[in-house]
Design an enzyme around this catalytic site. Structure first.
Site, PDB file in Angstrom:
ATOM      1  N   ASP A 171      -6.769   1.262   1.395  1.00 26.57           N
ATOM      2  CA  ASP A 171      -6.659   1.316   2.850  1.00 26.57           C
ATOM      3  C   ASP A 171      -7.950   0.778   3.461  1.00 26.57           C
ATOM      4  O   ASP A 171      -8.817   0.261   2.755  1.00 26.57           O
ATOM      5  CB  ASP A 171      -6.356   2.745   3.321  1.00 26.57           C
ATOM      6  CG  ASP A 171      -7.524   3.703   3.085  1.00 26.57           C
ATOM      7  OD1 ASP A 171      -8.546   3.298   2.474  1.00 26.57           O
ATOM      8  OD2 ASP A 171      -7.433   4.864   3.526  1.00 26.57           O
ATOM      9  N   LYS A 219       0.831  -1.209   0.000  1.00 26.69           N
ATOM     10  CA  LYS A 219       0.000   0.000   0.000  1.00 26.69           C
ATOM     11  C   LYS A 219       0.865   1.259   0.000  1.00 26.69           C
ATOM     12  O   LYS A 219       0.623   2.202  -0.757  1.00 26.69           O
ATOM     13  CB  LYS A 219      -0.931   0.009   1.210  1.00 26.69           C
ATOM     14  CG  LYS A 219      -1.863   1.214   1.225  1.00 26.69           C
ATOM     15  CD  LYS A 219      -2.151   1.665   2.635  1.00 26.69           C
ATOM     16  CE  LYS A 219      -2.506   3.128   2.648  1.00 26.69           C
ATOM     17  NZ  LYS A 219      -2.343   3.742   3.955  1.00 26.69           N
TER      18      LYS A 219
END
Length: 204
Positions: free
Chosen positions: A139, A121
């Site tokens: 997220d 991420k």
């Protein structure tokens, strides 16, 4: 309505609500963005933005950061969750950048993910925001909304990312990623969510 049609409807609403989303983390270049994103794991962007000005005033380059010690970094970022592990990662990755990348943040997913403390991420955010490479960082907000909106049944953020990439045009990934985060915070929170007041949930 199939998932492609849902995604098109969602994209229209997101653009009406947040036409020009800005990355919420304070930064001035790829390195400071990388550090800010690393700090944002299990920590709010608002808290990160309170911490990073102090940190970057002291060290805003890999060379300056590597010249500190992890304890000094810990002292500054203590308000962020997992601050000991993050301090160690920041110090080590700064050394790594000097030793293996000429003091520059690398422009590839593989090289970024090989850095201490940098996961998929974090690498995706840096590739998207610093280098404008199509990426769709997922997220907890995006993971929650994708499931709630019926765009993904993924149990992991990796599966959710794969699904979302199928339904939104590649050219929109960077923008949509930020739009969903802002939208989730305002209208589609994890707790106290009112589907009737949520422009997307109320439209699906």
């Amino acid at each position: 309505m199939n998932k492609k049609e849902k995604a098109a409807l969602i994209a229209n609403i997101l653009t009406q609500e947040f036409p020009h989303p800005e990355i919420p983390l304070l930064h001035k270049d790829p390195y400071t963005l990388l550090i800010a994103v690393l700090l944002s794991a299990q920590c709010t962007d608002a808290r990160v933005n309170l911490v990073t000005p102090k940190l970057f005033a002291l060290a805003d380059t890999p060379k300056k950061m590597a010249a500190l010690n992890p304890e000094k970094i810990e002292e500054i970022i203590r308000q962020c969750g997992l601050f000991r592990a993050k301090a160690k990662a920041i110090w080590k990755l700064s050394q790594d950048l000097i030793e293996h990348h000429g003091g520059q943040v690398p422009k590839s997913f593989e090289a970024l993910e090989a850095l201490p403390g940098v996961g998929h991420k974090t690498a995706s955010v840096v590739m998207a925001q610093a280098f404008h490479e199509p990426a769709f960082p997922v997220d907890t907000h995006i993971h929650r909304c994708a499931k709630r909106w019926g765009l993904s049944t993924g149990t992991t953020v990796v599966q959710t990312e794969r699904d979302l990439k199928k339904y939104f045009p590649k050219s929109s990934w960077i923008k949509v990623h930020l739009q969903i985060i802002y939208f989730a915070r305002k209208y589609c929170p994890a707790r106290g969510h009112d589907s009737e007041k949520c422009p997307i949930c109320n439209s699906l």
